[in-house]
Design a protein around this motif. Structure first.
Motif, mmCIF file in Angstrom:
data_model
loop_
_atom_site.group_PDB
_atom_site.id
_atom_site.type_symbol
_atom_site.label_atom_id
_atom_site.label_comp_id
_atom_site.label_asym_id
_atom_site.label_seq_id
_atom_site.Cartn_x
_atom_site.Cartn_y
_atom_site.Cartn_z
ATOM 1 N N GLN A 194 0.842 -1.171 0.000
ATOM 2 C CA GLN A 194 0.000 0.000 0.000
ATOM 3 C C GLN A 194 0.884 1.230 0.000
ATOM 4 O O GLN A 194 1.346 1.676 1.044
ATOM 5 N N PRO A 195 1.169 1.792 -1.198
ATOM 6 C CA PRO A 195 2.140 2.872 -1.318
ATOM 7 C C PRO A 195 1.751 4.127 -0.550
ATOM 8 O O PRO A 195 2.606 4.868 -0.127
ATOM 9 N N GLU A 196 0.458 4.356 -0.330
ATOM 10 C CA GLU A 196 0.057 5.564 0.388
ATOM 11 C C GLU A 196 0.518 5.536 1.837
ATOM 12 O O GLU A 196 0.673 6.566 2.466
ATOM 13 N N ASP A 197 0.742 4.327 2.387
ATOM 14 C CA ASP A 197 1.163 4.202 3.776
ATOM 15 C C ASP A 197 2.640 4.518 3.969
ATOM 16 O O ASP A 197 3.065 4.864 5.048
ATOM 17 N N ASP A 198 3.446 4.391 2.927
ATOM 18 C CA ASP A 198 4.880 4.619 3.031
ATOM 19 C C ASP A 198 5.283 5.636 1.976
ATOM 20 O O ASP A 198 5.540 5.291 0.829
ATOM 21 N N GLU A 199 5.329 6.902 2.365
ATOM 22 C CA GLU A 199 5.589 7.968 1.404
ATOM 23 C C GLU A 199 7.002 7.939 0.855
ATOM 24 O O GLU A 199 7.285 8.588 -0.141
ATOM 25 N N SER A 200 7.924 7.193 1.484
ATOM 26 C CA SER A 200 9.280 7.124 0.973
ATOM 27 C C SER A 200 9.449 5.963 -0.011
ATOM 28 O O SER A 200 10.533 5.764 -0.536
ATOM 29 N N ALA A 201 8.374 5.230 -0.270
ATOM 30 C CA ALA A 201 8.438 4.087 -1.175
ATOM 31 C C ALA A 201 8.701 4.536 -2.603
ATOM 32 O O ALA A 201 8.313 5.626 -3.015
ATOM 33 N N LEU A 202 9.371 3.676 -3.352
ATOM 34 C CA LEU A 202 9.572 3.912 -4.778
ATOM 35 C C LEU A 202 8.567 3.053 -5.529
ATOM 36 O O LEU A 202 8.497 1.841 -5.322
ATOM 37 N N LEU A 203 7.796 3.681 -6.391
ATOM 38 C CA LEU A 203 6.735 3.009 -7.115
ATOM 39 C C LEU A 203 7.138 2.757 -8.562
ATOM 40 O O LEU A 203 7.870 3.551 -9.158
#
Length: 85
Positions: free
Chosen positions: A19-28
């Protein structure tokens, strides 16, 4: 032969697994960004190549920071109060 676990043998993470919205430092991935923005992947590539959406290049693929996607969407928002008469 023992039963396989549901995650055994998977070589890549599916977009629905995180869930990318939960981890703003994630690379999508470009595909994930396209899904979030509800646009085609070619639109995401155009935004990356034009510099409107920052990205990191890994080999031949791009990854976009989740916080950059959220920032782009905030800035692109159009308020109905600012329509011309």
């Amino acid at each position: 032969m023992p039963p396989r676990s549901p995650h055994q043998g998977r070589t890549s993470e599916q977009p629905s697994d995180r869930q990318p919205e939960d981890d703003e430092s994630a690379l999508l991935t470009v595909a994930e960004v396209a899904t979030i923005m509800d646009v085609q992947k070619t639109t995401v590539y155009r935004l990356v190549h034009s510099g409107h959406l920052p990205a990191v290049r890994f080999g031949r693929s791009f990854r976009v920071p989740a916080d950059a996607v959220q920032a782009y969407m905030r800035e692109a928002r159009v308020d109905s109060d600012h329509r011309k008469a």
